[in-house]
Design a protein around this motif. Structure first.
Motif, mmCIF file in Angstrom:
data_model
loop_
_atom_site.group_PDB
_atom_site.id
_atom_site.type_symbol
_atom_site.label_atom_id
_atom_site.label_comp_id
_atom_site.label_asym_id
_atom_site.label_seq_id
_atom_site.Cartn_x
_atom_site.Cartn_y
_atom_site.Cartn_z
ATOM 1 N N ASP A 2 37.886 38.159 -21.380
ATOM 2 C CA ASP A 2 38.858 38.365 -22.498
ATOM 3 C C ASP A 2 38.340 37.433 -23.699
ATOM 4 O O ASP A 2 38.245 36.190 -23.323
ATOM 5 C CB ASP A 2 40.213 37.816 -21.954
ATOM 6 C CG ASP A 2 41.382 37.760 -22.940
ATOM 7 O OD1 ASP A 2 41.104 38.456 -23.892
ATOM 8 O OD2 ASP A 2 42.227 36.833 -22.784
ATOM 9 N N ILE A 3 38.058 38.035 -24.745
ATOM 10 C CA ILE A 3 37.686 36.961 -25.984
ATOM 11 C C ILE A 3 38.599 36.887 -26.910
ATOM 12 O O ILE A 3 39.276 38.066 -27.398
ATOM 13 C CB ILE A 3 36.356 37.813 -26.453
ATOM 14 C CG1 ILE A 3 35.228 37.888 -25.685
ATOM 15 C CG2 ILE A 3 35.864 37.051 -27.775
ATOM 16 C CD1 ILE A 3 33.993 38.722 -26.102
ATOM 17 N N ARG A 4 39.155 35.694 -27.047
ATOM 18 C CA ARG A 4 40.177 35.670 -27.895
ATOM 19 C C ARG A 4 39.928 34.318 -29.052
ATOM 20 O O ARG A 4 39.424 33.342 -28.770
ATOM 21 C CB ARG A 4 41.664 35.273 -27.081
ATOM 22 C CG ARG A 4 41.427 34.074 -26.029
ATOM 23 C CD ARG A 4 42.783 33.948 -25.296
ATOM 24 N NE ARG A 4 42.472 32.912 -24.385
ATOM 25 C CZ ARG A 4 42.453 32.878 -23.068
ATOM 26 N NH1 ARG A 4 42.829 34.236 -22.442
ATOM 27 N NH2 ARG A 4 42.697 32.084 -22.320
ATOM 28 N N ILE A 5 40.918 34.186 -29.894
ATOM 29 C CA ILE A 5 40.626 33.317 -30.884
ATOM 30 C C ILE A 5 41.350 32.108 -30.196
ATOM 31 O O ILE A 5 42.334 32.191 -29.280
ATOM 32 C CB ILE A 5 41.610 33.805 -32.085
ATOM 33 C CG1 ILE A 5 40.923 34.730 -32.981
ATOM 34 C CG2 ILE A 5 41.806 32.443 -33.164
ATOM 35 C CD1 ILE A 5 41.780 35.151 -34.324
ATOM 36 N N ASP A 6 40.716 31.149 -30.283
ATOM 37 C CA ASP A 6 40.985 29.821 -29.923
ATOM 38 C C ASP A 6 41.401 28.695 -30.921
ATOM 39 O O ASP A 6 40.757 28.604 -31.793
ATOM 40 C CB ASP A 6 39.704 29.192 -29.051
ATOM 41 C CG ASP A 6 39.951 27.932 -27.981
ATOM 42 O OD1 ASP A 6 40.353 27.160 -28.424
ATOM 43 O OD2 ASP A 6 39.489 28.386 -26.801
ATOM 44 N N THR A 47 36.441 31.083 -37.973
ATOM 45 C CA THR A 47 37.073 31.792 -36.829
ATOM 46 C C THR A 47 36.391 31.474 -35.723
ATOM 47 O O THR A 47 35.325 31.672 -35.522
ATOM 48 C CB THR A 47 37.392 33.311 -36.962
ATOM 49 O OG1 THR A 47 37.702 33.560 -38.465
ATOM 50 C CG2 THR A 47 38.241 33.759 -35.802
ATOM 51 N N TRP A 49 36.192 31.872 -31.377
ATOM 52 C CA TRP A 49 36.388 32.483 -30.168
ATOM 53 C C TRP A 49 36.101 32.032 -28.897
ATOM 54 O O TRP A 49 35.122 31.379 -28.813
ATOM 55 C CB TRP A 49 36.123 34.055 -30.228
ATOM 56 C CG TRP A 49 36.513 34.868 -31.096
ATOM 57 C CD1 TRP A 49 37.579 35.496 -31.397
ATOM 58 C CD2 TRP A 49 35.984 34.992 -32.604
ATOM 59 N NE1 TRP A 49 37.770 36.396 -32.389
ATOM 60 C CE2 TRP A 49 36.862 35.941 -33.450
ATOM 61 C CE3 TRP A 49 34.869 34.395 -33.101
ATOM 62 C CZ2 TRP A 49 36.473 36.354 -34.656
ATOM 63 C CZ3 TRP A 49 34.586 34.804 -34.616
ATOM 64 C CH2 TRP A 49 35.377 35.855 -35.175
ATOM 65 N N SER A 50 36.836 31.973 -27.696
ATOM 66 C CA SER A 50 36.497 31.539 -26.444
ATOM 67 C C SER A 50 36.713 33.095 -25.525
ATOM 68 O O SER A 50 37.239 33.913 -25.800
ATOM 69 C CB SER A 50 37.296 30.583 -25.922
ATOM 70 O OG SER A 50 38.461 30.796 -26.073
ATOM 71 N N ALA A 51 35.668 32.874 -24.498
ATOM 72 C CA ALA A 51 35.623 34.182 -23.478
ATOM 73 C C ALA A 51 36.021 33.721 -22.387
ATOM 74 O O ALA A 51 35.613 32.600 -21.770
ATOM 75 C CB ALA A 51 34.273 34.685 -23.584
ATOM 76 N N TRP A 52 36.855 34.253 -21.788
ATOM 77 C CA TRP A 52 37.685 33.890 -20.482
ATOM 78 C C TRP A 52 37.722 34.807 -19.442
ATOM 79 O O TRP A 52 37.571 36.078 -19.647
ATOM 80 C CB TRP A 52 39.006 33.391 -20.618
ATOM 81 C CG TRP A 52 39.334 32.311 -21.642
ATOM 82 C CD1 TRP A 52 39.253 32.363 -23.072
ATOM 83 C CD2 TRP A 52 39.438 30.799 -21.360
ATOM 84 N NE1 TRP A 52 39.451 31.126 -23.672
ATOM 85 C CE2 TRP A 52 39.700 30.234 -22.560
ATOM 86 C CE3 TRP A 52 39.552 30.205 -20.070
ATOM 87 C CZ2 TRP A 52 39.922 28.768 -22.599
ATOM 88 C CZ3 TRP A 52 39.809 28.857 -20.331
ATOM 89 C CH2 TRP A 52 39.803 28.141 -21.366
ATOM 90 N N CYS A 60 31.785 30.590 -25.858
ATOM 91 C CA CYS A 60 32.380 30.550 -27.003
ATOM 92 C C CYS A 60 31.346 31.116 -28.025
ATOM 93 O O CYS A 60 30.282 31.064 -28.209
ATOM 94 C CB CYS A 60 32.909 29.245 -27.220
ATOM 95 S SG CYS A 60 31.756 27.731 -27.651
ATOM 96 N N HIS A 94 31.109 40.938 -30.139
ATOM 97 C CA HIS A 94 32.550 40.551 -30.561
ATOM 98 C C HIS A 94 32.256 40.148 -32.128
ATOM 99 O O HIS A 94 32.975 40.835 -32.941
ATOM 100 C CB HIS A 94 33.281 39.609 -29.761
ATOM 101 C CG HIS A 94 34.721 39.600 -30.455
ATOM 102 N ND1 HIS A 94 35.657 40.428 -30.035
ATOM 103 C CD2 HIS A 94 35.279 38.594 -31.065
ATOM 104 C CE1 HIS A 94 36.721 40.017 -30.515
ATOM 105 N NE2 HIS A 94 36.514 38.966 -31.251
#
Length: 158
Positions: A2-6, A47, A49-52, A60, A94
Protein backbone atom coordinates in the motif's frame (compact mmCIF):
# COMPACT_ATOMS: atom_id res chain seq x y z
CA UNK A 1 1.95 -3.14 -0.88
CA UNK A 2 0.00 0.00 0.00
CA UNK A 3 1.63 3.23 -1.19
CA UNK A 4 0.04 6.26 0.41
CA UNK A 5 0.65 9.93 1.05
CA UNK A 6 2.40 10.29 4.40
CA UNK A 7 2.23 13.28 6.75
CA UNK A 8 5.79 12.65 8.00
CA UNK A 9 4.68 12.39 11.63
CA UNK A 10 4.79 8.65 12.31
CA UNK A 11 7.70 7.19 14.27
CA UNK A 12 8.53 4.58 11.60
CA UNK A 13 8.63 7.18 8.82
CA UNK A 14 10.76 9.56 10.89
CA UNK A 15 13.20 6.76 11.76
CA UNK A 16 13.51 5.69 8.11
CA UNK A 17 14.21 9.25 6.99
CA UNK A 18 16.77 9.76 9.76
CA UNK A 19 18.53 6.55 8.66
CA UNK A 20 18.39 7.79 5.05
CA UNK A 21 20.06 11.10 5.89
CA UNK A 22 22.64 9.43 8.12
CA UNK A 23 23.53 7.07 5.27
CA UNK A 24 23.96 10.01 2.90
CA UNK A 25 26.44 11.64 5.31
CA UNK A 26 28.39 8.36 5.52
CA UNK A 27 29.06 8.43 1.76
CA UNK A 28 29.33 12.15 0.92
CA UNK A 29 30.82 15.25 2.50
CA UNK A 30 28.23 17.45 4.25
CA UNK A 31 28.22 20.09 1.49
CA UNK A 32 27.33 17.37 -1.03
CA UNK A 33 24.38 15.88 0.88
CA UNK A 34 21.12 17.05 -0.68
CA UNK A 35 18.70 14.78 1.22
CA UNK A 36 15.93 16.89 2.74
CA UNK A 37 15.19 16.81 6.44
CA UNK A 38 11.65 16.50 7.78
CA UNK A 39 10.98 20.24 7.60
CA UNK A 40 12.29 20.31 4.04
CA UNK A 41 10.00 17.45 3.04
CA UNK A 42 7.00 19.21 4.59
CA UNK A 43 7.33 22.22 2.28
CA UNK A 44 4.61 23.13 -0.23
CA UNK A 45 5.21 21.56 -3.61
CA UNK A 46 6.48 18.28 -2.13
CA UNK A 47 4.39 15.13 -1.93
CA UNK A 48 5.78 12.34 0.22
CA UNK A 49 4.67 8.70 0.02
CA UNK A 50 5.39 5.71 2.20
CA UNK A 51 4.94 2.06 1.26
CA UNK A 52 3.42 -0.32 3.77
CA UNK A 53 2.63 -4.00 4.15
CA UNK A 54 0.14 -4.07 6.98
CA UNK A 55 1.70 -1.95 9.70
CA UNK A 56 5.27 -2.48 8.46
CA UNK A 57 6.99 0.41 6.68
CA UNK A 58 8.81 -0.87 3.60
CA UNK A 59 10.07 2.33 1.95
CA UNK A 60 9.40 5.87 0.88
CA UNK A 61 9.87 8.48 -1.82
CA UNK A 62 8.88 12.04 -2.63
CA UNK A 63 8.11 14.27 -5.59
CA UNK A 64 9.19 17.91 -5.50
CA UNK A 65 7.77 20.32 -8.05
CA UNK A 66 10.50 22.50 -9.57
CA UNK A 67 8.18 24.36 -11.94
CA UNK A 68 5.07 23.65 -14.03
CA UNK A 69 6.99 21.30 -16.34
CA UNK A 70 9.70 19.78 -14.14
CA UNK A 71 9.85 17.84 -10.90
CA UNK A 72 12.49 16.12 -8.81
CA UNK A 73 12.51 12.69 -7.21
CA UNK A 74 13.56 12.96 -3.54
CA UNK A 75 14.09 10.75 -0.49
CA UNK A 76 13.87 7.35 -2.18
CA UNK A 77 14.65 4.78 0.50
CA UNK A 78 13.88 1.13 1.14
CA UNK A 79 13.83 -0.06 4.75
CA UNK A 80 16.74 -2.40 5.47
CA UNK A 81 14.56 -5.45 6.06
CA UNK A 82 12.92 -5.07 2.64
CA UNK A 83 15.85 -4.65 0.26
CA UNK A 84 15.70 -6.56 -3.02
CA UNK A 85 11.96 -7.16 -2.77
CA UNK A 86 10.94 -4.67 -5.46
CA UNK A 87 9.90 -1.95 -3.00
CA UNK A 88 11.92 0.82 -4.65
CA UNK A 89 10.67 -0.17 -8.10
CA UNK A 90 7.03 0.01 -6.95
CA UNK A 91 7.53 3.41 -5.31
CA UNK A 92 9.38 4.69 -8.39
CA UNK A 93 6.59 3.45 -10.69
CA UNK A 94 4.04 5.21 -8.50
CA UNK A 95 5.94 8.50 -8.50
CA UNK A 96 6.52 8.38 -12.27
CA UNK A 97 2.79 7.80 -12.79
CA UNK A 98 1.93 10.78 -10.57
CA UNK A 99 4.48 12.95 -12.39
CA UNK A 100 2.89 12.01 -15.72
CA UNK A 101 -0.60 12.71 -14.36
CA UNK A 102 0.60 16.13 -13.24
CA UNK A 103 1.85 16.71 -16.80
CA UNK A 104 5.50 17.24 -15.93
CA UNK A 105 7.80 16.90 -18.92
CA UNK A 106 10.97 16.00 -17.06
CA UNK A 107 11.60 14.17 -13.81
CA UNK A 108 15.05 14.80 -12.36
CA UNK A 109 17.03 13.29 -9.52
CA UNK A 110 20.38 13.63 -7.79
CA UNK A 111 22.20 10.63 -6.36
CA UNK A 112 25.76 9.65 -5.52
CA UNK A 113 28.53 8.28 -7.73
CA UNK A 114 30.02 5.83 -5.22
CA UNK A 115 29.38 2.09 -5.03
CA UNK A 116 26.81 2.51 -2.23
CA UNK A 117 24.50 4.18 -4.78
CA UNK A 118 25.10 1.74 -7.66
CA UNK A 119 21.86 -0.20 -7.14
CA UNK A 120 19.87 3.04 -7.10
CA UNK A 121 21.53 4.30 -10.30
CA UNK A 122 20.84 0.95 -11.98
CA UNK A 123 17.17 1.08 -10.93
CA UNK A 124 16.78 4.59 -12.30
CA UNK A 125 18.47 3.60 -15.57
CA UNK A 126 16.06 0.63 -15.94
CA UNK A 127 13.18 3.10 -15.83
CA UNK A 128 14.66 5.34 -18.51
CA UNK A 129 16.59 7.90 -16.48
CA UNK A 130 19.75 9.14 -18.22
CA UNK A 131 22.65 11.08 -16.78
CA UNK A 132 22.53 14.84 -17.30
CA UNK A 133 24.14 17.97 -15.96
CA UNK A 134 23.11 19.80 -12.81
CA UNK A 135 19.53 21.08 -12.69
CA UNK A 136 17.58 23.58 -10.57
CA UNK A 137 20.03 25.15 -8.12
CA UNK A 138 22.45 22.21 -7.86
CA UNK A 139 26.11 23.05 -8.48
CA UNK A 140 28.48 20.79 -10.39
CA UNK A 141 29.74 18.34 -7.74
CA UNK A 142 32.00 15.28 -7.97
CA UNK A 143 29.82 13.63 -5.30
CA UNK A 144 26.65 13.99 -7.39
CA UNK A 145 25.22 12.13 -10.35
CA UNK A 146 22.31 13.96 -11.98
CA UNK A 147 19.72 12.05 -13.97
CA UNK A 148 16.58 12.93 -15.93
CA UNK A 149 13.61 11.02 -17.28
CA UNK A 150 11.87 12.54 -20.30
CA UNK A 151 8.20 12.01 -19.48
CA UNK A 152 7.16 13.05 -22.99
CA UNK A 153 9.07 10.16 -24.56
CA UNK A 154 6.58 7.53 -25.68
CA UNK A 155 9.39 4.95 -25.47
CA UNK A 156 9.89 5.57 -21.73
CA UNK A 157 8.62 2.75 -19.57
CA UNK A 158 5.04 3.12 -18.40
Amino acid sequence: MDIRIDDLRGAATIALLEAHRQNMFEHSPPESVHALDLDGLRQPGITFWSAWEGDVLMGCGALKELNAEQAELKSMRTADGHLRKGVAAKILQHIIAVARNRHYKQLYLETGPVAAFAAARALYARYGFRECGPFADYPEDPYSVFMVLDLTDAQALE
